[in-house]
Write a protein that holds these residues in place. Sequence first.
Motif, mmCIF file in Angstrom:
data_model
loop_
_atom_site.group_PDB
_atom_site.id
_atom_site.type_symbol
_atom_site.label_atom_id
_atom_site.label_comp_id
_atom_site.label_asym_id
_atom_site.label_seq_id
_atom_site.Cartn_x
_atom_site.Cartn_y
_atom_site.Cartn_z
ATOM 1 N N TYR A 180 -15.480 -5.198 10.679
ATOM 2 C CA TYR A 180 -14.023 -5.630 10.340
ATOM 3 C C TYR A 180 -13.667 -6.427 11.026
ATOM 4 N N GLU A 181 -13.760 -6.268 12.429
ATOM 5 C CA GLU A 181 -12.461 -6.784 12.982
ATOM 6 C C GLU A 181 -12.859 -8.081 13.402
ATOM 7 N N GLU A 182 -14.187 -9.206 13.284
ATOM 8 C CA GLU A 182 -14.707 -9.821 13.200
ATOM 9 C C GLU A 182 -14.773 -11.200 11.641
ATOM 10 N N ASN A 183 -14.501 -10.021 10.971
ATOM 11 C CA ASN A 183 -14.371 -10.650 9.549
ATOM 12 C C ASN A 183 -12.883 -10.171 8.739
ATOM 13 N N PRO A 184 -12.219 -10.236 9.083
ATOM 14 C CA PRO A 184 -11.181 -9.622 8.145
ATOM 15 C C PRO A 184 -10.602 -9.430 7.039
ATOM 16 N N ASP A 185 -11.530 -10.621 6.784
ATOM 17 C CA ASP A 185 -10.901 -11.133 5.088
ATOM 18 C C ASP A 185 -12.858 -10.539 4.543
ATOM 19 N N PHE A 186 -13.072 -9.824 5.066
ATOM 20 C CA PHE A 186 -14.447 -9.506 3.792
ATOM 21 C C PHE A 186 -13.669 -8.674 3.254
ATOM 22 N N VAL A 187 -13.154 -7.800 2.578
ATOM 23 C CA VAL A 187 -12.498 -7.751 1.672
ATOM 24 C C VAL A 187 -11.262 -7.913 1.389
ATOM 25 N N THR A 188 -11.081 -8.553 0.359
ATOM 26 C CA THR A 188 -9.138 -9.408 -0.181
ATOM 27 C C THR A 188 -9.176 -8.270 -1.822
ATOM 28 N N PRO A 189 -7.576 -8.489 -1.867
ATOM 29 C CA PRO A 189 -6.961 -8.376 -0.583
ATOM 30 C C PRO A 189 -7.207 -8.056 0.357
ATOM 31 N N LYS A 190 -5.740 -8.336 1.426
ATOM 32 C CA LYS A 190 -6.128 -7.494 2.458
ATOM 33 C C LYS A 190 -5.352 -5.750 2.480
ATOM 34 N N SER A 191 -4.732 -5.744 1.857
ATOM 35 C CA SER A 191 -4.155 -4.145 1.844
ATOM 36 C C SER A 191 -5.660 -3.684 1.058
ATOM 37 N N ARG A 192 -6.862 -3.903 0.912
ATOM 38 C CA ARG A 192 -7.649 -3.123 0.638
ATOM 39 C C ARG A 192 -8.222 -2.447 1.797
ATOM 40 N N MET A 193 -8.928 -4.135 2.384
ATOM 41 C CA MET A 193 -9.332 -4.579 3.559
ATOM 42 C C MET A 193 -8.483 -3.141 5.062
ATOM 43 N N MET A 262 -16.061 -6.407 -7.926
ATOM 44 C CA MET A 262 -15.324 -4.256 -8.178
ATOM 45 C C MET A 262 -14.234 -4.462 -8.485
ATOM 46 N N ALA A 263 -13.862 -2.892 -8.544
ATOM 47 C CA ALA A 263 -12.785 -2.186 -9.324
ATOM 48 C C ALA A 263 -12.694 -1.864 -7.818
ATOM 49 N N LYS A 264 -11.056 -1.214 -7.500
ATOM 50 C CA LYS A 264 -10.981 -0.605 -6.545
ATOM 51 C C LYS A 264 -11.312 0.603 -6.330
ATOM 52 N N ASP A 265 -11.999 1.312 -7.654
ATOM 53 C CA ASP A 265 -12.341 2.826 -7.435
ATOM 54 C C ASP A 265 -13.737 2.643 -6.684
ATOM 55 N N ILE A 266 -14.519 1.475 -6.211
ATOM 56 C CA ILE A 266 -15.895 1.812 -5.539
ATOM 57 C C ILE A 266 -15.653 0.863 -4.659
ATOM 58 N N LEU A 267 -14.750 0.394 -4.203
ATOM 59 C CA LEU A 267 -14.335 0.182 -2.896
ATOM 60 C C LEU A 267 -14.989 0.945 -1.887
ATOM 61 N N LYS A 268 -14.992 2.348 -1.208
ATOM 62 C CA LYS A 268 -15.747 2.819 0.077
ATOM 63 C C LYS A 268 -16.782 2.974 -0.149
ATOM 64 N N PHE A 269 -18.000 3.274 -1.553
ATOM 65 C CA PHE A 269 -19.327 2.557 -1.177
ATOM 66 C C PHE A 269 -19.468 1.073 -1.200
#
Length: 655
Positions: A180-193, A262-269
């Motif tokens: 995650y540190e090396e790829n800060p844009d892996f998840v968009t938007p940033k709030s979800r990261m 995807m929608a936010k409810d399956i972000l963790k998976f």
Amino acid sequence: MQDKKKFYITTPIYYVNDIPHIGHAYTTIMADVIKRYKTLMGYDVFFLTGTDEHGQKIEQSAAKQGLTPKALSDKMVAHFKTLWKLLDIDYNHFVRTTDTYHEEGVKKIFKKVMEKGDIFLGEYEGHYCVSCESFVTDMAQDSGDGNKLCPDCGKKTQKVTEKCYFFRLSAYQDKLLKFYEENPDFVTPKSRMNEVVSFVKMGLKDLSVTRSTVKWGIPMPGEENQTIYVWFDALSNYLTAINYNQEDETFKKYWPADLHIMAKDILKFHAVYWPAFLMAADLPLPKKELIHGWWLKDDKKMSKSEGNVLDPHILLKFFNPDAIKYFMMREASIGSDGNFSHEGFITRVNTDLANDWGNLVSRTGGMTQKYFNLNFDSQAEYTQKEKAIEGQYIELEKEVVEFFDNYQFNKGLEKIFDFIGRLNKYVVESEPWNLAKDENKKALLAGTLKTLIRSILSINSLLSPIIPETAQKIKAIFNYDSPGLGWKDPGEKFQINEVLPLFPRVDIKDFFNETPKSPNAESQKLEKKDEKKTGKVDEKPPVSLPDGLITIDEFKKVQMVVARVLDAERVPNADKLLKLSIDTGTDTRTLVAGIANYYTPEELKNRKLIIVKNLQPAKLRGIISQGMILAASGPDNRPYIPIIPDETPIGAIMR
């Protein structure tokens, strides 16, 4: 020739416990739009979608319906494929977790991770959410009867104890944080990261990846009494669908995925478990995950219990797929929840697509037909105004491409429709109907219309990923299909075809009066709620009314719209009459009004006013008049034409 750059995009695979709704449609529409946009920009795109058909919830749903899990899955898959066809979704492959190649691929990756030592036998005792197909922690809220409430869906969990195999997720905590540190844009938007990072920093527990009490799924290799847990199974589809089994040229070409949507409810998976599984299998990680919000219905979260789940089939009875795609891309921004109301949807479509875009195409084509018989074979003259439009478009395209590259389609569309508004204003300012009266100004007229056509063709390419069906119609109208973006120029000599309406207006009252009832019970509840909201009631007028009163149904027959005066002139030998050329938003028509003693032609030109659109035509002094101006009348019968705000769209319906 150099190979195209590849782009591999996926939706989640949808659970087959219910028919597809607007939330499924939104994710899939977004993926379709991105595929078409990337293709427009020269990429070789592979778009994957599909269905998730294993797990305890499917087992239970099938039993309630007296079906086998496979039979239930087959029935539900047909619903998804039918809807995607109706919505003109251009996917490359539809994966099912019951496909043989998928099952073999899941066993392959499971065996690989197990041989590495990251899957081990243990015993699980705790709470399980059947709805989310996930285990919940002891920290979850108590339900009051000894069970827990799922923190994701809020439903009551089940207490389970069983021997199963675990994935050593705890061993990947530091590796994930480093990634995650090396790829800060892996998840968009940033709030979800930020959410993902916080979740992992709290500590990861080893994860159960098999079940011994669930039989509907893929058997674990070497342990037939164990079934591979649904998330390990489901997430692997992104590999199996591109030939992970063979690890052939297709797999090597497209993996890793460029974008999971995807929608936010399956972000963790997707952002925690999936990268860890891939690390354990020594496979490259996806490049980006795009997380969108939910669609609300009238500001409330959609749910079956609320009866407000929106069935897209209802909209497709009245609107083409492009209208739905445009609304969803225009109305919601990535990361935020979108709100759907039928009133908002119909207003957006009528205003942007019917009034602004459809009217620009229609009036440009109509004037080309009227003044040049659809055939440009004369020289054109261009003023600074026409030359400036080309420059403005080039700047617009740069802005829009930057927005689209960052998946901010709502902002890009806002810019496009601002420009369309400027073009409609340019039509009024250029007054082609007046240029057409002077043979010496025919070259200026040609320059005006050719500039409009080039602008339309250029904008059409920008809009083609969002409204592809309409884009093809516009290309056919103007006989021009140049790939890619840029300022379009069909040349000085060209022909166009007759223009047909692109987006017929739909009246909100007509929509609710004529909406067919869906076979889906939830949709029927939804329609009833909408009827109440919009004031639709099953009224029966009294047998007789007092003199002077009319029923609401009689009033509804009068079609009053906002129109603009394109041209005005006095009628010869008629002191009171003016002949007006009127733009109604859907056509241009002639109207004769007895107001010449109080209004001059000059002060009426470009003015917005209200007309009765469906009045029976009448012949006055040899002129067919199609409509009537609404005006107040003083004691001396002087007419007073109401002032309409400038921002009121042409064609807006008066109620």
